[in-house]
Every structure is written in C-alpha cells, then in structure tokens.
Design an enzyme around this catalytic site. Structure first.
Site, PDB file in Angstrom:
ATOM      1  N   TYR A 160       0.811  -1.216   0.000  1.00 48.93           N
ATOM      2  CA  TYR A 160       0.000   0.000   0.000  1.00 48.93           C
ATOM      3  C   TYR A 160       0.848   1.271   0.000  1.00 48.93           C
ATOM      4  CZ  TYR A 160      -3.917  -3.060   1.255  1.00 48.93           C
ATOM      5  OH  TYR A 160      -4.869  -4.047   1.279  1.00 48.93           O
ATOM      6  N   LYS A 210       4.607 -15.116   2.678  1.00 52.22           N
ATOM      7  CA  LYS A 210       4.557 -15.937   1.458  1.00 52.22           C
ATOM      8  C   LYS A 210       6.015 -16.194   1.053  1.00 52.22           C
ATOM      9  CE  LYS A 210       2.384 -17.895  -2.027  1.00 52.22           C
ATOM     10  NZ  LYS A 210       1.687 -19.189  -1.850  1.00 52.22           N
ATOM     11  N   ASP A 243      -1.597 -18.371   2.093  1.00 51.10           N
ATOM     12  CA  ASP A 243      -2.683 -19.164   1.486  1.00 51.10           C
ATOM     13  C   ASP A 243      -3.184 -20.237   2.462  1.00 51.10           C
ATOM     14  OD1 ASP A 243      -0.073 -19.967   1.070  1.00 51.10           O
ATOM     15  OD2 ASP A 243      -0.424 -20.887  -0.876  1.00 51.10           O
ATOM     16  N   ASP A 267      -4.837  -7.075   6.026  1.00 50.57           N
ATOM     17  CA  ASP A 267      -6.097  -6.453   5.609  1.00 50.57           C
ATOM     18  C   ASP A 267      -7.104  -7.556   5.255  1.00 50.57           C
ATOM     19  OD1 ASP A 267      -7.957  -4.616   4.843  1.00 50.57           O
ATOM     20  OD2 ASP A 267      -6.862  -3.855   3.110  1.00 50.57           O
ATOM     21  N   ASP A 271     -10.449  -9.198   7.740  1.00 47.04           N
ATOM     22  CA  ASP A 271     -11.839  -9.178   7.261  1.00 47.04           C
ATOM     23  C   ASP A 271     -12.404 -10.596   7.271  1.00 47.04           C
ATOM     24  OD1 ASP A 271     -11.900  -6.461   6.886  1.00 47.04           O
ATOM     25  OD2 ASP A 271     -12.771  -6.581   4.875  1.00 47.04           O
TER      26      ASP A 271
END
Ligand code: NAD
Length: 376
Positions: A160, A210, A243, A267, A271
């Site tokens: 971001y 990752k 993942d 993020d 959620d």
C-alpha cells in the site's frame, strides 16, 4: 518491551482512582461513521462522568466529507487537532459519491495519510467470539466457541505504500504496478509489539508470509525469526504461509493466539476473521506506533447500503472506545467496564439487525442506550 512503551501516556501517572484529563478527537467520517461514532462518544462521556475523568472532545473532518468541505481527504486542521490529542476515535470513510476513478483524491487517502503522518505502524485487531452469539455465527459452534486471536497488521509499509505507477498504450495495453517493500526496521518493530503482547497472553506468535515465493517475505521471516529468538525466547513462534492461513483461520481458529503479518495479508485476513463472530459490526481495532496519539476505529467501512437507516451496529466502535481507554489512557478498569456492559447487553438478548437473524432488532441509538444503561 511492553506494549505500553509505545504510548504517549505514562501508565505510572494513573494510579487507580486518579482523575485523567484527556483531549480526544472524533473523526466521524462518512456513511454510517457519524451514526456509530455518536454512540461511542456518548459511552466515553458516560465513563468520564462515572469514573470522574475529564475528556475534552474535538470533531474533525476526514474522508469524503473532508473532500467536499476542503478538497482534501485529510485537511491540515484535522491533522493538527489529532497531533495535539491523546486519542482519536474514527467512524469510517468512503462511499459511492467519491468513487470516481479520475477524482483528484479519494476518501481512503485520508486514512492512509493519517496512519503515515502519525506513524501508526501497528494495527491491533482482537477477534473474540461472544459466547452469547456463538449460535448465530456462520461457522459451526465447535469451531468458533472460545476463539481469542489478536492480530498485528503492519500498517504503514508493504504494497500500500511501495512505489506504484502506470503506463498507458503499451504493446499489450495499459500496465500498472505496485511494489511490496519492507525494511528490517519496519519488520522488527511490529514483531516486537506482537512478541510483547503474546507474553501477556498464551505465549504463541504466528507470523504469516509468502516466503516460498516472495523475496520480501523471506526478509520478513528472517527478521521475525531473529527478533523472536533473541528477545522472546519464552514465546513460541510459528510461520504459516498466507494461502494456508486463509484456510486455517476458519478451520482451526482456536489454535491461534497472536498473529503478525504485513499490510495486505493483514487487511484480507482480518476481514475474513470478522466472520468468526459473524459481523463486521462487532470488531474494533487500534492503530498504534511511535509515541503520540493512537487511532481507534471499527474494522468495518462506511456501509453505504445501510447508511441513514439507523440500523448500523455501533458495538465495534463502542469497543474501539474501550481500546482507546486501555491503550492511550491506561484506563484498564474503565475499558473493562465498557466491555462488560457490551457483554451484558448481548447476554440479555439485544441485537442489531446484522446479528439478529430472523429475530427482533434494536436500532443503532437504542443499542447505544442499552450499553449506557449497562455501564450505569
Ligand atoms: P463495509 O465494511 O462498509 O460493509 C460491508 C458489509 O458489512 C455491508 O453489507 C455493510 O452493510 C455491513 N456492515 C458494515 N459495518 C456494519 C455495521 N456496523 N453494522 C451492520 N452492518 C455493517 O465495506 P464495503 O461495503 O466494502 O465498503 C464501503 C465503503 O467503506 C467503501 O467506500 C470502502 O472504501 C470504505 N471502507 C472504509 C474503511 C474505513 O473507513 N476504515 C474500511 C473498509 C472500507
């Protein structure tokens, strides 16, 4: 290092029963933001009256309403007000009115800027499932009952904030890119906060990355390993790929204590995590960092689909105000008073529409009033 060392207010100043004088800023924002922020403010006022504190409130503009009034998503006047405060409570920003992709600025820029300007690099998102709502949660009761996770999402780095750009008219059409970039320093400081928090909980940190694909994740993993081994040898560390984590979070959420991860992964995961208790309207968050005011907000957005209907759930924002008392003002008893009141209201069966299923529901204001009455 203690979590408290990152805060402005010195805990030692607040022996039990000492009156606290604090400047608080309310940034109500857009959509349901003003509706839920109003209820949280009433709760803070009730706490001040009950426990003998003095909270002085200022209201500032951020997001779409700030763009309309000033052309900027985060006007300087708001930033100055926030810098002078001990704590900031935010409703939510954004909405279709400001979604034009060609607009000079967007409401979300206000959020990114305030985090960057105030150095709020750590977003804490506790995810717990109220025992009174277990049966209403979308996942099976035996999976969600007893869930107690504290997420640390890195907030001012990664994709971001990395270099981004676009090129038009290439041989394969337009091209756009964003860069995920982290320095050792950025990883160290958030991992340190996660380690310190885990020490006061169940002593386990799960770092999500990752590393099998991304160079930046390999740096993240290396630094995490070093900080945890050298500074938190008593805290168990595990690494989980993003993942796999997306899967484990809903299949075995009770196995996680503190989770630390970079901005984008955090993020998305938080959620997803909001579905453990069943509604975005239940989860608060705190953004903390370098010494200065913390920013407290619900994890949800401005919910334009229900804005103005008086049905938004104010509990996430009310619980965010409890986090403000705990983390920025060191008022643990007062924070607990809010959390206990919310628990009592849910135990009594009161529900806003998002958690009522087919049963009866109360309005935003009625839910706020019920919490006030439970505080006493
Ligand atoms: P959202 O979180 O606003 O809403 C998602 C769904 O959850 C909607 O169906 C909404 O009605 C419901 N919901 C959210 N909060 C609720 C509450 N308190 N009570 C009851 N139901 C609730 O996400 P979205 O619809 O993807 O985004 C709407 C706008 O909010 C967009 O402009 C987005 O950019 C912005 N946004 C802002 C923030 C923030 O201010 N921190 C965060 C996320 C999204």
């Amino acid at each position: 290092m203690s979590l408290w060392q990152y805060q402005k207010v010195d805990v030692s100043q607040h022996a039990k029963g000492v009156m606290v004088d604090a400047q608080l800023v309310i940034l109500a924002g857009d959509g349901i933001g003003p509706e839920v922020a109003a209820e949280a403010r009433k709760v803070l006022e009730r706490i001040a009256a009950k426990f003998g504190h003095h909270f002085q409130f200022s209201e500032g503009l951020i997001g779409g309403c700030a763009i309309d009034a000033t052309g900027e998503a985060l006007p300087d006047s708001t930033l100055d007000m926030c810098r002078a405060a001990q704590g900031i409570l935010l409703g939510a920003v954004g909405g279709p009115k400001w979604d034009n992709p060609n607009a000079k600025t967007r409401p979300e820029a206000g959020l990114l800027n305030i985090r960057k300007e105030l150095g709020l690099f750590a977003n804490l998102r506790p995810i717990t499932v109220s025992r009174h709502l277990v049966s209403a949660a979308p996942l099976k009761q035996e999976i969600v009952e007893g869930v107690d996770i504290l997420f640390f999402r890195e907030l001012t780095g990664g994709l971001y904030f990395g270099e981004s750009g676009k090129k038009t008219g290439g041989p394969h059409g337009d091209v756009a890119y964003n860069t995920m970039i982290y320095s050792e320093h950025e990883v160290e400081r958030i991992v340190r906060m996660a380690g310190a928090a885990a020490r006061n909980r169940r002593k386990k940190v799960t770092s999500v990355d990752k590393a099998n694909v991304l160079e930046v994740s390999r740096l993240w993993r290396r630094v995490t390993e070093r900080v945890m081994t050298n500074e938190f040898p008593d805290v168990q560390l595990e690494h989980v790929l993003i993942d796999a984590m997306a899967m484990h979070l809903i299949s075995r959420p009770k196995s996680f204590d503190v989770v630390v991860t970079e901005n984008l992964f955090g993020d998305i995961l938080t959620d997803e995590g909001s579905m453990l208790p069943g509604s975005m309207g239940l989860l608060p968050s705190a953004s903390l960092g370098t010494p200065g005011p913390g920013l407290y907000e619900p994890i949800h957005g401005s919910a334009p689909d229900i804005a103005g209907k008086g049905i938004a759930n104010p509990l996430a924002t009310i619980l965010a105000s409890a986090m403000l008392l705990r983390h920025s003002l060191s008022l643990e008893t007062e924070a607990k008073a809010i959390e206990t009141a919310v628990d009592a209201v849910l135990a009594a069966g009161h529900r806003t529409k998002d958690i009522a299923g087919t049963g009866p529901h109360v309005s935003t204001v009625e839910m706020g009033q019920l919490v006030l009455e439970a505080i006493g």
